[in-house]
Motif scaffolding. Structure first.
Motif, mmCIF file in Angstrom:
data_model
loop_
_atom_site.group_PDB
_atom_site.id
_atom_site.type_symbol
_atom_site.label_atom_id
_atom_site.label_comp_id
_atom_site.label_asym_id
_atom_site.label_seq_id
_atom_site.Cartn_x
_atom_site.Cartn_y
_atom_site.Cartn_z
ATOM 1 N N THR A 63 31.524 73.860 -40.214
ATOM 2 C CA THR A 63 32.658 73.485 -41.058
ATOM 3 C C THR A 63 32.856 74.371 -42.281
ATOM 4 O O THR A 63 33.827 74.201 -43.007
ATOM 5 N N ASN A 64 31.899 75.285 -42.549
ATOM 6 C CA ASN A 64 32.052 76.140 -43.719
ATOM 7 C C ASN A 64 31.372 77.482 -43.493
ATOM 8 O O ASN A 64 30.733 77.699 -42.461
ATOM 9 N N ARG A 65 31.504 78.366 -44.473
ATOM 10 C CA ARG A 65 30.992 79.728 -44.320
ATOM 11 C C ARG A 65 29.477 79.767 -44.215
ATOM 12 O O ARG A 65 28.928 80.539 -43.440
ATOM 13 N N LYS A 66 28.813 78.923 -44.984
ATOM 14 C CA LYS A 66 27.349 78.916 -44.941
ATOM 15 C C LYS A 66 26.850 78.577 -43.541
ATOM 16 O O LYS A 66 25.948 79.229 -43.018
ATOM 17 N N GLU A 67 27.440 77.558 -42.943
ATOM 18 C CA GLU A 67 27.036 77.162 -41.594
ATOM 19 C C GLU A 67 27.380 78.249 -40.576
ATOM 20 O O GLU A 67 26.621 78.485 -39.624
ATOM 21 N N ALA A 68 28.510 78.924 -40.791
ATOM 22 C CA ALA A 68 28.894 80.016 -39.890
ATOM 23 C C ALA A 68 27.896 81.170 -39.960
ATOM 24 O O ALA A 68 27.553 81.779 -38.942
ATOM 25 N N GLU A 69 27.403 81.462 -41.179
ATOM 26 C CA GLU A 69 26.442 82.556 -41.340
ATOM 27 C C GLU A 69 25.049 82.177 -40.855
ATOM 28 O O GLU A 69 24.257 83.052 -40.471
ATOM 29 N N LEU A 70 24.746 80.889 -40.860
ATOM 30 C CA LEU A 70 23.458 80.448 -40.331
ATOM 31 C C LEU A 70 23.402 80.566 -38.808
ATOM 32 O O LEU A 70 22.313 80.655 -38.233
ATOM 33 N N LEU A 71 24.560 80.585 -38.163
ATOM 34 C CA LEU A 71 24.592 80.702 -36.705
ATOM 35 C C LEU A 71 23.917 81.989 -36.218
ATOM 36 O O LEU A 71 22.992 81.920 -35.398
ATOM 37 N N PRO A 72 24.353 83.189 -36.686
ATOM 38 C CA PRO A 72 23.664 84.402 -36.231
ATOM 39 C C PRO A 72 22.204 84.456 -36.657
ATOM 40 O O PRO A 72 21.371 85.038 -35.952
ATOM 41 N N PHE A 73 21.897 83.833 -37.804
ATOM 42 C CA PHE A 73 20.504 83.812 -38.252
ATOM 43 C C PHE A 73 19.629 83.057 -37.248
ATOM 44 O O PHE A 73 18.576 83.545 -36.820
ATOM 45 N N PHE A 74 20.070 81.865 -36.857
ATOM 46 C CA PHE A 74 19.262 81.056 -35.943
ATOM 47 C C PHE A 74 19.245 81.642 -34.528
ATOM 48 O O PHE A 74 18.254 81.501 -33.810
ATOM 49 N N ILE A 75 20.342 82.292 -34.137
ATOM 50 C CA ILE A 75 20.330 82.987 -32.844
ATOM 51 C C ILE A 75 19.284 84.095 -32.869
ATOM 52 O O ILE A 75 18.513 84.278 -31.920
ATOM 53 N N GLY A 76 19.242 84.825 -33.995
ATOM 54 C CA GLY A 76 18.258 85.898 -34.130
ATOM 55 C C GLY A 76 16.833 85.400 -34.088
ATOM 56 O O GLY A 76 15.953 86.040 -33.497
#
Length: 421
Positions: A63-76
């Motif tokens: 729902t926000n930019r922080k959560e969007a940026e955490l997506l590639p982090f957790f995929i990594g």
């Protein structure tokens, strides 16, 4: 003069050929080659697009930019099998989501890059681990040190300061909502011919099967004790098993026809041949440094001018310079690991305490080069996957990489002095 040149060439060829007598070298090379097959199969099958479609259906969870940026982090973090796979998948999958919430492509590239090499070294059940175990094992076999390779590497990773702080700092930039300047705005780069209706399991099956098989073969080769298992044998067997399982799954589900499966396997393997060649020459350089007694010579020199507590810091700085200049962490490992172990083993009473720290200094220095160098493959792939200009990615990432390096120097200094008290 001509005779000397001829003799040098002949001896060099013999030295390279002799590497194929070492099982761990062959297994590591084969693993590196067939990782390319896994990448190619995932790309052609539509696995990445299936994952994107899955995320789009559940995008209300983000729902926000922080959560969007955490997506590639957790995929990594989740995909730690191979740094190129990590960067490719994290960037390609996350880009539509991070674009929507206004994250610059440069920051996405930074997140992808920071969760490739750093994560791969912190969870070394992959080719990175096989290489490091092989290099450490070679020194044990040569009688330089006496230790259990897996236990020694496991202890060293606790001091892998550059990787640790790189991961923490990227989380800091996400949670503090730090903006990265956007130097270029480019159209998304079509990295693969993605299918419109991809199957998410076409991505999950290859990766999950490889992960499971690594643990299985560590258990088998260790006679029930995974800590004593053969890292090189396990990752070699896992990647070959994953190729087989993936091929069978794709055939059963009719994702790809048999002919395209075989084409993908050979095409992906062929693309990794240059990297395998670089690895082979890196191994050869490492072997030459051992035979020349480079480590012994430097150890006498270092012992004369350096306090033992400063040794890990010096190893880290030298490894970082080599890695940044060459763009290869693996080549740096192969060159520096024999030297670092030999130097540390020769300092006397403090050797046992400092050995894991010195090994960690080599790993950290190599990761710095892989993370920050503009000629590193993961730097290039991260920029491509994020859809940003390579130089823009390097310019925006380098200050953060240098900050991680500076903190690492401080911690190597402190640890060195604490261990030699």
């Amino acid at each position: 003069m001509e005779q000397n040149i001829t003799s040098t060439v002949v001896e060099s060829i013999k030295g390279i050929a002799s590497l194929f007598e070492k099982g761990w070298v062959v297994k590591t090379l084969v693993f590196a080659i067939f990782v390319g097959s896994i990448i190619e199969l995932i790309q052609r099958s539509g696995g990445v697009s299936g994952f994107i479609n899955f995320l789009q259906k559940g995008k209300r969870l983000i729902t926000n930019r922080k959560e969007a940026e955490l997506l590639p982090f957790f995929i990594g973090v989740a995909i730690f099998i191979e740094s190129s796979i990590t960067s490719l998948i994290a960037g390609t999958v996350s880009r539509p989501i991070t674009d929507k919430f206004g994250t610059s492509r440069e920051k996405l590239a930074y997140i992808c890059d920071s969760t490739s090499a750093p994560i791969c070294t912190m969870f070394p059940l992959n080719a990175w681990g096989a290489l490091l175990l092989g290099l450490i094992g070679a020194q044990i076999e040569a009688g330089t040190i006496s230790a259990e390779p897996i236990k020694l590497l496991g202890t060293a990773l606790l001091f892998n300061f550059y990787a640790i702080f790189s991961i923490l700092i990227v989380l800091f930039t996400i949670f503090k909502k730090i903006d990265f300047p956007s130097y270029t705005k480019v159209e998304p780069i079509n990295l693969t011919d993605l299918k419109k209706d991809g199957d998410i399991f076409a991505l999950i099956v290859p990766i999950l099967s490889m992960l499971i098989l690594v643990f299985v073969f560590l258990f088998i080769t260790g006679d029930g004790n995974m800590l004593k298992g053969s890292g090189s044998t396990s990752v070699f067997s896992a990647v070959m098993g994953s190729v087989l399982i993936t091929s069978i799954y794709y055939q059963i589900k009719k994702i790809l026809p048999p002919k395209e499966i075989l084409t993908s396997i050979f095409t992906g393997a062929k693309r990794m041949l240059p990297i395998a060649g670089i690895l082979l020459f890196a191994f050869a350089i490492g072997d030459v440094t051992v035979k020349m007694g480079t480590g012994v010579y430097i150890s006498h020199f270092a012992n004369a001018i350096l306090h033992p507590a400063l040794l890990p810091t010096g190893i880290f700085l030298l490894s970082a310079i080599i890695a940044f200049s060459t763009g290869t962490s693996w080549g740096t490992f192969s060159i520096m690991m024999p030297i670092a172990i030999t130097i540390t083993a020769g300092i006397g009473a403090d050797a046992t305490a400092l050995l894991p720290l010195s090994i960690a200094a080599v790993i950290s220095g190599g990761v710095f080069g892989d993370h920050a160098s503009p000629i590193s493959d993961t730097t290039i792939i991260s920029a491509m996957a994020a859809g940003c200009d390579l130089i823009a990615h390097v310019k925006t990432q380098l200050p953060w990489a240098l900050l991680s390096a500076l903190i690492s120097v401080i911690f190597f200094l402190l640890s060195g002095f604490l261990m030699t008290l």
